[in-house]
Structures are given as structure tokens and as C-alpha cells.
Motif scaffolding. Structure first.
Motif, mmCIF file in Angstrom:
data_model
loop_
_atom_site.group_PDB
_atom_site.id
_atom_site.type_symbol
_atom_site.label_atom_id
_atom_site.label_comp_id
_atom_site.label_asym_id
_atom_site.label_seq_id
_atom_site.Cartn_x
_atom_site.Cartn_y
_atom_site.Cartn_z
ATOM 1 N N TRP A 214 0.588 -1.577 -0.122
ATOM 2 C CA TRP A 214 0.445 -0.072 0.156
ATOM 3 C C TRP A 214 0.545 1.423 -0.043
ATOM 4 C CZ3 TRP A 214 -4.997 -1.634 -0.694
ATOM 5 C CH2 TRP A 214 -5.186 -2.778 -0.875
ATOM 6 N N LEU A 223 0.262 3.400 -6.546
ATOM 7 C CA LEU A 223 -1.035 2.718 -7.119
ATOM 8 C C LEU A 223 -2.342 2.591 -5.953
ATOM 9 C CD1 LEU A 223 -0.449 2.131 -10.739
ATOM 10 C CD2 LEU A 223 -0.887 3.990 -9.511
ATOM 11 N N ALA A 224 -1.725 1.291 -5.283
ATOM 12 C CA ALA A 224 -3.438 1.014 -4.708
ATOM 13 C C ALA A 224 -3.657 1.863 -2.993
ATOM 14 C CB ALA A 224 -2.239 -0.711 -3.835
ATOM 15 N N ARG A 227 -5.672 4.903 -4.518
ATOM 16 C CA ARG A 227 -6.568 4.344 -4.390
ATOM 17 C C ARG A 227 -7.636 4.722 -3.866
ATOM 18 N NH1 ARG A 227 -9.835 5.122 -8.567
ATOM 19 N NH2 ARG A 227 -11.781 6.004 -7.047
ATOM 20 N N VAL A 228 -6.975 3.340 -2.234
ATOM 21 C CA VAL A 228 -7.610 3.489 -1.656
ATOM 22 C C VAL A 228 -8.571 5.731 -0.588
ATOM 23 C CG1 VAL A 228 -7.432 3.187 0.989
ATOM 24 C CG2 VAL A 228 -7.036 2.185 -1.097
#
Lengths: 241, 241
Positions: A214, A223-224, A227-228
Motif C-alpha cells: 500500500w 497505486l493501490a 486508490r484507497v
């Protein structure tokens, strides 16, 4: 003279309309959303692409994702979205460029994520500011913003750190950094702004994948992770309507 | 020897496991998603950032949005996402780099968006290919892919044009380009692939905002248009599971 100026001038010279509501309607034609902050907001944006809604100007982080989501979702709002985050910045550096990079853009919605460098650079960059410096500078910036743009809707985003990231290597992240987060939250309440709980959002997903997935260094999301963040930000934006 | 190689080698040399399912489990540990195409897929990606999941390597278009969405949503899939779109490419150019940019990456899911240049460059670039060239080259590429990667799940994305865009200035966009779209759809059915109806998705939003908002030149989507594409792509990806 463009069409809008013509309409405005033309109407104003011939019809006695209630001025406030008339100008209000004209301004409502477009909605300007401004993202301000440090490297997490900057996210490698091309600073030459400084016009609104330019893909290269959004960087590759949460701003790009949030911006494209609301542009796709709300064509009728005629959104003008600016990213003006700059890597490494602390509150006093936002203040030094606030006229050009905030006031002049006349945002309807202003989202600010600032604070991690105000703390982090005391560990690594020889910076001498304290949490009091952070809070005072941030309060002054918010006052100045409200004075210049009385109707702006402000979103304060919680500064965060992801435990286990490679920069999370000093016990002060646990003992001192939370004071910066508390200051940000206090100011959100003091100025009655919106609040995006990034720390909570990232903590909630951390177990699956860990910091490496994360937010490898604990500060700059993958990126993950971005996104969150975007999803947390959008939840608040949708409330603003 | 890294941990995984050690585990695999170690176990294989000492225990008689059913090989197929064993190797299947090892491979299932990571899921590789590959985006292939032209400038719409490329979207200004940094080609030096060619490792999976690098934000700068995703470009600023639908791939960036779709990738960050599934990375945020499915940490347990250990996704490895590559963007290998290159501006200006037609099918025969994908074929020329297919070993390095597709086969060697061993995608579990391969998404291909190709075709607008195969047509457009006959209008503007002195290119002599026909719709038959496109279909034949694309069929050969798909056969080659299936031969090399028998288990790959292929997503064919519909090439599209947004009417009213500045490049939409030749009646052949209406009379000839649909034949390319029909060829792509025919191949999707022939090879039993997934299909993302980008034309339908963009047509559905066009009325609000027009081409200037969604896709100014008719070919390269804005952030708003790319978001619509990403949503259409994600709908199909979620079916794959």
C-alpha cells in the motif's frame, strides 16, 4: 469579448436584476476544485500542464484518480480541476505561493493535504519547526483563505504514515507525529471544514498486503494505496454535492 | 535462490505431488494483467517505468484508472499490472514486439485495444492497409497468443471514435471505420474472448458535454472519457473474477 462577458455586460447594462443572485448564477456555471499539498498530492505531475483537467498535470496519485472519477461522474458541473501539490512542501511553503496557487484560481472546493514533511523533515532534513509551528502556520493559511474566498468549501485531509514502511524507522513517528494529525483535525473543526480520514482508511486495509503493497516507504502510497485515498476523498466530496 | 524458488524446488524434489495442480497453485500466487494497444493505452506512460504496478508506467489514461482500481480492490490477488501500449501502433506493430511485450510477460489476463490507427492512418498517414489487413493481422496475433499462452484470458476492447471530435472530419469515419469495429467484434467471438464495448459506453454519455468534454479530437479521451472507459473495462474484469 467572449460570449459570457458579452451576456453579462449586455444584461447588466439593460436590465435591473438583483446583482448578487445574478453573479452567483454566472459563477455557478463552472465549479473549480483545487488540490493542494506536498509530494503525495504532486505525485510526479507535469508542472507545464497547469491548465485545468489536463491528464499530465494530475500526477499519478490520488488526485488523478479522484479527478477523473468526478469528471466522469458529473459532466453537468463543468468541473475545472487543478493539482497544485509540490513535492517536499510544508505549510510555510504553501503560504509562500498561496496567492498564485490558490487565491487566484478561485476554488469552489479546496482540498489540502499537508503535514507529513512538517514532521518528517525534523527527523531527516534538519528542519526545526515544531507542531506549534505547524498548527500556527496552518491556522494562518486557513484564515487567509477564508478572508480571500469566503464561500470556499475546504477539505482538510489527514496527514498519515503507514506503519512498516521503510521511512517509519524512528519512534517519534509513534510519539510525536500523532500530535500533527491532532492539530490538523483540530483546525478542521475550528474552521468547520470537511475532513478526510486518510489514516483510518489506510489502517483499515493494511493487514492484507502490508506496507510494501500500500505504501512502501510509509509516506508515498503505491497505486493501490492512492486508490484507497481517492475513495476516502470521494466519499467526502460526494457529501459536498 | 529466492524463497519461492527454494520452496518449489525443495518440495518438488522430495514429495510426489500431482504436478499440474501444484504448479497451478504456485502460478496462482500472482496474477498478471497486461494492457496492450496504441496511444490511448500508452497515454504518455514513462517507458523507463516498465516494472509492474509502477504509477509512472501506467500513463494517465484508462489503464492508470483501471489498474489502480483493481490494485486497491484485490490485494489478495497479488496483481502484477503492465501497460505496454505504444502511441501510433497498428496491429502489425504489436505483432513485431509481441514476444517481448506480451508472451514473455506471461499474462493471465491480456487486454488489447487496437484498430483506430489501422483505419485513421489510411486517411492521414499514407498507410495502405485495409480492413482485411487489420482482421488478418489481428487473427494471426490472437492465434499466436493462444498457442503461446493457452490459458490466457483475453479481453478485446472495441476501437472507437467520438463523433464531433476534431479528427472526425472525413465521411469514412461513418462509412468505413465501423467495418474495423465489426472485425474486432467478430474476432472476439471467434476466439471466445471477453469484449469491452467502448463505443457504446462513450456514446451513452456523449450528449452531456459533447466531444470537447469526453474526447476532444475524437480519438484520445480526456480524463473524463478515460474514466468512462475504465468503468466499462472494470465491468468486464469483474466478470473474469
Amino acid at each position: 469579448m467572449d460570449k459570457r462577458t458579452f451576456l453579462k455586460t449586455g444584461l447588466m447594462s439593460t436590465i435591473a436584476l438583483p446583482m448578487t443572485s445574478f453573479i452567483h448564477n454566472i459563477d455557478d456555471d463552472k465549479t473549480t476544485v483545487l488540490f493542494q499539498g506536498d509530494s503525495i498530492t504532486d505525485a510526479g505531475r507535469d508542472k507545464a500542464a497547469y491548465y485545468p483537467n489536463q491528464a499530465q498535470g494530475m500526477g499519478t496519485g490520488y488526485v488523478h484518480m479522484a479527478a477523473s472519477n468526478i469528471l466522469g461522474m458529473y459532466p453537468e458541473r463543468h468541473l475545472r480541476i487543478y493539482n497544485r501539490g509540490i513535492s517536499g512542501h510544508k505549510v510555510f511553503q504553501l503560504a509562500s505561493r498561496w496567492d498564485d496557487d490558490a487565491v487566484l484560481l478561485k476554488p469552489d472546493v479546496l482540498s489540502i493535504l499537508i503535514g507529513v514533511n512538517d514532521f518528517w523533515h525534523t527527523l531527516t532534513g534538519g528542519y526545526n519547526g515544531t507542531v506549534e509551528t505547524y498548527e500556527t502556520d496552518f491556522r494562518n493559511l486557513l484564515r487567509r483563505t477564508k478572508d480571500a474566498l469566503p464561500n470556499v468549501k475546504i477539505i482538510i485531509c489527514e496527514p498519515f504514515v503507514v506503519k512498516g514502511g521503510s521511512a517509519f524507522n524512528d519512534p517519534k513517528w509513534n510519539s510525536v507525529f500523532p500530535e500533527y494529525q491532532a492539530s490538523a483535525k483540530k483546525l478542521a473543526s475550528e474552521f468547520n471544514t470537511y475532513w478526510v480520514p486518510f489514516q483510518t482508511a489506510l489502517d483499515a486495509v493494511l493487514a492484507k498486503g502490508g506496507a510494501a503493497y500500500w505504501c512502501p516507504d510509509g509516506v508515498h502510497p503505491s497505486l493501490a494505496g492512492a486508490r484507497v485515498m481517492a475513495d476516502a476523498w470521494l466519499k467526502v466530496y460526494h457529501q459536498i454535492g
